[in-house]
Scaffold this active site. Structure first.
Site, PDB file in Angstrom:
ATOM      1  N   ASP A  14     -34.367  31.147 -53.086  1.00 26.34           N
ATOM      2  CA  ASP A  14     -34.707  32.563 -52.978  1.00 26.34           C
ATOM      3  C   ASP A  14     -33.442  33.384 -53.209  1.00 26.34           C
ATOM      4  O   ASP A  14     -32.468  33.259 -52.465  1.00 26.34           O
ATOM      5  CB  ASP A  14     -35.287  32.834 -51.579  1.00 26.34           C
ATOM      6  CG  ASP A  14     -35.934  34.203 -51.470  1.00 26.34           C
ATOM      7  OD1 ASP A  14     -36.046  34.901 -52.496  1.00 26.34           O
ATOM      8  OD2 ASP A  14     -36.344  34.560 -50.350  1.00 26.34           O
ATOM      9  N   ASP A 108     -37.646  36.042 -58.525  1.00 26.32           N
ATOM     10  CA  ASP A 108     -36.465  35.702 -57.724  1.00 26.32           C
ATOM     11  C   ASP A 108     -36.660  34.544 -56.753  1.00 26.32           C
ATOM     12  O   ASP A 108     -35.796  34.291 -55.918  1.00 26.32           O
ATOM     13  CB  ASP A 108     -35.986  36.937 -56.954  1.00 26.32           C
ATOM     14  CG  ASP A 108     -37.013  37.439 -55.949  1.00 26.32           C
ATOM     15  OD1 ASP A 108     -38.204  37.140 -56.114  1.00 26.32           O
ATOM     16  OD2 ASP A 108     -36.619  38.131 -54.998  1.00 26.32           O
ATOM     17  N   GLU A 109     -37.766  33.820 -56.842  1.00 24.03           N
ATOM     18  CA  GLU A 109     -37.913  32.674 -55.951  1.00 24.03           C
ATOM     19  C   GLU A 109     -38.807  31.613 -56.585  1.00 24.03           C
ATOM     20  O   GLU A 109     -39.686  31.912 -57.394  1.00 24.03           O
ATOM     21  CB  GLU A 109     -38.455  33.079 -54.577  1.00 24.03           C
ATOM     22  CG  GLU A 109     -39.826  33.709 -54.588  1.00 24.03           C
ATOM     23  CD  GLU A 109     -40.342  33.969 -53.183  1.00 24.03           C
ATOM     24  OE1 GLU A 109     -40.109  33.134 -52.276  1.00 24.03           O
ATOM     25  OE2 GLU A 109     -41.001  35.008 -52.988  1.00 24.03           O
TER      26      GLU A 109
END
Length: 360
Positions: A14, A108-109
């Site tokens: 993350d 983003d993860e």
């Protein structure tokens, strides 16, 4: 983690305050300052907040006027999704050096299954350290990671040492970790569900574990078996790189039920903004807008409309959503939840599973 047979090794990576960190990286004058990515207009919404802003209670999905009130010195920067996508692709290429089993949740993860990995490395914590170091070297950005034997615990672990840290939850420690955790902190349990659990005397993982599968199914429907499993540190979901996204949605459960149409229409805007923001970031368009209305007695209604071409942005999405909402007014009961979903998408992109909690 060791290499015990039949134990999966899952990493959840993350990025730390991703959009805001990219902006601070690209403009050194913003480094160390409270920053929000999003619109500063009266009806704007925060897309992301830097850690300096989070100290003041600013967070994503917060109305911009609220954020500005909490942090008068807050700096607003308009989003640059083309840049975020390019950085996300750099990160994805790093993941691919280690495993083909990558399941992105957003820009983003992502989950990575490194049980069998391309480097032949046995220790998942070492893989996570290497990946985070490479991300820093290539992008200049910090990432956090969680390592465990299933997706739920890997996701929970990635929050333990944020920012710029990692944590591991072993098979031995998993059940105990879950028992001690407040259910409101569980990934996949939002504020409304946590409040319902509290009414049933469920405030910790141990409380949740004490409830039977039948009880959880009766009171929480199809989520019951999932809750029953995670209360015991069990989550059999696979890391799936081939999942096809069929819709993009956002919903919000209100603190107080709503029976006024204008108030309900106003609450559609942040939902439409969140859906449009995600679609813009992923080059997704769609033709069908659906509004979900859940009433105070938990009964619900949905209304949909399909247009000939793609929905052309937030204004058209809101216009359709408001029309659909008005079609069920006067409400048969006060409204406790509203949702907007865009479907009939133009994409069959792989590896895009909707997050368990896309709502605000």
């Amino acid at each position: 983690m060791g290499c015990a047979q039949n134990v999966r090794k899952i990493i959840h990576v993350d990025m730390d305050a991703f959009y805001a960190s990219v902006e601070q990286r690209d403009n050194p004058e913003l480094h160390g300052l409270p920053l929000a990515v999003g619109g500063s207009a009266a009806r704007g919404v925060v897309a992301a907040a830097s850690y300096e802003a989070r100290v003041f209670g600013v967070h994503s999905a917060m109305p911009s006027v609220t954020a500005k009130r909490k942090c008068p010195d807050l700096i607003f920067v308009p989003p640059r999704f083309d840049v975020y996508k390019a950085v996300s692709q750099q990160i994805r290429e790093i993941f691919a050096e280690y495993t083909p089993l990558i399941e992105p949740l957003s820009l983003d993860e992502a989950y990575l299954d490194v049980t069998e990995n391309l480097k032949g490395m046995e220790i998942a914590t070492e893989i996570a350290l290497e990946i985070r170091a490479k991300i820093k070297a290539v992008t200049g950005l910090n990432a956090s990671a969680g390592i465990s034997y299933n997706k739920f615990l890997a996701k929970m672990a990635s929050d333990l040492n944020k920012p710029n840290g990692q944590a591991v939850i072993t098979p031995k420690n998993g059940p105990g970790f879950v028992e001690a955790l407040p259910v409101k902190k569980f990934h996949g349990i939002g504020p409304a569900t946590a409040e319902r659990m509290k009414r049933h005397g469920i405030e910790t993982g141990l409380d949740l574990k004490s409830k039977s599968l039948a009880f959880l199914q009766q009171n929480f429907g199809k989520s019951g078996p999932y809750f029953y499993g995670i209360a015991r540190g069990i989550d059999e979901r696979q890391v799936r790189p081939d999942r096809i996204r069929k819709s993009v949605g956002a919903e919000d459960t209100f603190v107080e039920d709503i029976d006024d149409l204008d108030r309900a229409k106003a609450d559609l805007r942040p939902l439409a903004e969140k859906v449009c923001r995600y679609c813009e970031a992923h080059d997704i368009t769609g033709k069908t807008v659906t509004v979900k209305i859940k009433y105070s007695d938990f009964s619900q209604a949905t209304r949909s409309q399909t247009v000939s071409g793609a929905v052309s942005g937030i204004d058209q999405m809101l216009e359709i959503a408001e029309y659909l909402l008005a079609s069920v007014f006067p409400f048969k009961r006060p409204v406790r939840l509203l949702g907007i979903t865009l479907s009939s998408l133009n994409t069959e992109e792989s590896g895009q599973e909707p997050q368990l909690a896309l709502g605000l």
